[in-house]
Design an enzyme around this catalytic site. Structure first.
Site, PDB file in Angstrom:
ATOM      1  N   SER A   8      27.507  62.334   8.447  1.00 21.50           N
ATOM      2  CA  SER A   8      27.876  61.630   9.673  1.00 21.50           C
ATOM      3  C   SER A   8      27.255  60.249   9.689  1.00 21.50           C
ATOM      4  O   SER A   8      26.020  60.117   9.638  1.00 21.50           O
ATOM      5  CB  SER A   8      27.406  62.413  10.897  1.00 21.50           C
ATOM      6  N   HIS A  32      32.177  61.533   7.910  1.00 19.99           N
ATOM      7  CA  HIS A  32      32.331  62.053   9.273  1.00 19.99           C
ATOM      8  C   HIS A  32      32.061  60.942  10.284  1.00 19.99           C
ATOM      9  O   HIS A  32      31.028  60.259  10.229  1.00 19.99           O
ATOM     10  CB  HIS A  32      31.357  63.219   9.496  1.00 19.99           C
ATOM     11  N   ASP A  34      31.711  60.171  14.267  1.00 22.06           N
ATOM     12  CA  ASP A  34      31.498  60.732  15.600  1.00 22.06           C
ATOM     13  C   ASP A  34      31.806  59.687  16.665  1.00 22.06           C
ATOM     14  O   ASP A  34      31.050  58.738  16.853  1.00 22.06           O
ATOM     15  CB  ASP A  34      30.048  61.198  15.757  1.00 22.06           C
ATOM     16  N   HIS A  65      35.770  62.792  14.549  1.00 21.59           N
ATOM     17  CA  HIS A  65      35.476  63.817  15.558  1.00 21.59           C
ATOM     18  C   HIS A  65      35.405  63.112  16.908  1.00 21.59           C
ATOM     19  O   HIS A  65      34.451  62.388  17.201  1.00 21.59           O
ATOM     20  CB  HIS A  65      34.148  64.496  15.210  1.00 21.59           C
ATOM     21  N   MET A 137      30.442  73.429  16.772  1.00 20.35           N
ATOM     22  CA  MET A 137      29.212  72.679  17.008  1.00 20.35           C
ATOM     23  C   MET A 137      28.035  73.643  16.987  1.00 20.35           C
ATOM     24  O   MET A 137      28.052  74.672  17.663  1.00 20.35           O
ATOM     25  CB  MET A 137      29.279  71.952  18.355  1.00 20.35           C
ATOM     26  N   PHE A 143      24.646  64.119  21.065  1.00 17.71           N
ATOM     27  CA  PHE A 143      23.329  63.623  20.679  1.00 17.71           C
ATOM     28  C   PHE A 143      23.042  63.974  19.229  1.00 17.71           C
ATOM     29  O   PHE A 143      23.266  65.115  18.810  1.00 17.71           O
ATOM     30  CB  PHE A 143      22.224  64.240  21.545  1.00 17.71           C
ATOM     31  N   GLY A 144      22.517  63.025  18.469  1.00 17.93           N
ATOM     32  CA  GLY A 144      22.097  63.309  17.110  1.00 17.93           C
ATOM     33  C   GLY A 144      20.688  63.883  17.091  1.00 17.93           C
ATOM     34  O   GLY A 144      19.937  63.778  18.059  1.00 17.93           O
ATOM     35  N   ASP A 175      28.791  71.447  12.511  1.00 17.29           N
ATOM     36  CA  ASP A 175      28.177  70.144  12.791  1.00 17.29           C
ATOM     37  C   ASP A 175      26.991  70.313  13.723  1.00 17.29           C
ATOM     38  O   ASP A 175      27.139  70.824  14.836  1.00 17.29           O
ATOM     39  CB  ASP A 175      29.234  69.233  13.434  1.00 17.29           C
ATOM     40  N   GLY A 176      25.817  69.857  13.258  1.00 16.40           N
ATOM     41  CA  GLY A 176      24.652  69.815  14.127  1.00 16.40           C
ATOM     42  C   GLY A 176      23.434  70.494  13.538  1.00 16.40           C
ATOM     43  O   GLY A 176      23.434  71.701  13.341  1.00 16.40           O
ATOM     44  N   GLY A 197      23.784  64.589   9.185  1.00 17.20           N
ATOM     45  CA  GLY A 197      23.474  63.201   9.499  1.00 17.20           C
ATOM     46  C   GLY A 197      22.070  62.842   9.098  1.00 17.20           C
ATOM     47  O   GLY A 197      21.831  62.230   8.049  1.00 17.20           O
TER      48      GLY A 197
END
Length: 217
Positions: A8, A32, A34, A65, A137, A143-144, A175-176, A197
């Protein structure tokens, strides 16, 4: 199918974004993107000037996304930039989700449907056969740097089992909070695409981390 890694760019160095994209071109499978609007989620990330800049450098597929209140507004514009994958939240599109998935496919993009951790996985089942991939998710969108939620493993397994039961080929993206420590378990639960990320862009050797993630299982 080999596990695909989609770093990301939300965690990239925006002062040297072209350099980071070039690195991803040679090391990653997917870029990716965001996109946050400050409405559906509380943060604002970036919009079409950045998407256009990335598209000008990207040599691998782009995965947008959309964490926005009205994702249907942006489909044609993404297609015109050559973005190959477009995902949006079921919570945002609601009853219009099936129509938007069809529209994305008609524009030549792979159509993805996303849910946050508090939405039952079974809410995705009516869209099996209509989506090319589902994005689960493993943190709350917006929020990253959040910590991976352990309930995600079971959610992946449930969705994979239902996709398999129906004989469909939809992929599962997660993702996350993906790290080298949990990637193997996420892949083992049934994930096909891992979004990472901070784990990639904060590493001393991002290409090595991407390779390790891809070969974690």
């Amino acid at each position: 199918m080999q596990l695909q890694i989609a770093p990301s760019i939300l965690a990239a160095d925006f002062g040297a974004l072209a350099k980071d994209i070039e690195m991803l071109n040679s090391a990653a499978d997917i870029i990716h993107l965001d996109v946050m609007d400050g409405s559906f989620v509380p943060n604002i990330s970036f919009g079409f000037p950045v998407l256009k800049a990335v598209a000008g450098v990207a040599g691998i597929p782009m995965d947008a996304h959309f964490m926005v209140a009205h994702p249907e507004r942006w489909a044609e514009r993404c297609a015109s930039l050559g973005i190959g994958m477009f995902s949006f939240h079921l919570e945002a599109a609601g009853t219009g989700s099936a129509d938007l998935l069809q529209k994305l496919r008609s524009l030549g993009m792979k159509a993805g449907l996303v849910i946050n951790p508090d939405i039952p996985v079974s809410m995705l089942y009516p869209y099996i056969g209509k989506a090319d991939y589902f994005l689960l998710m493993s943190v709350f969108a917006g929020f990253g740097g959040q910590k991976f939620m352990e309930c995600t493993y079971e959610r992946i397994s449930m969705l994979k089992a239902e996709i398999t039961r129906r004989g469909d080929g939809a992929l599962i993206e997660v993702d996350g909070g993906i790290t080298l420590e949990n990637a193997a378990a996420v892949a083992g639960a049934g994930a096909d695409i891992l979004v990472a990320g901070s784990a990639v862009f904060r590493a001393a050797d991002p290409p090595a981390v991407i390779s390790a993630l891809r070969n974690c299982r």
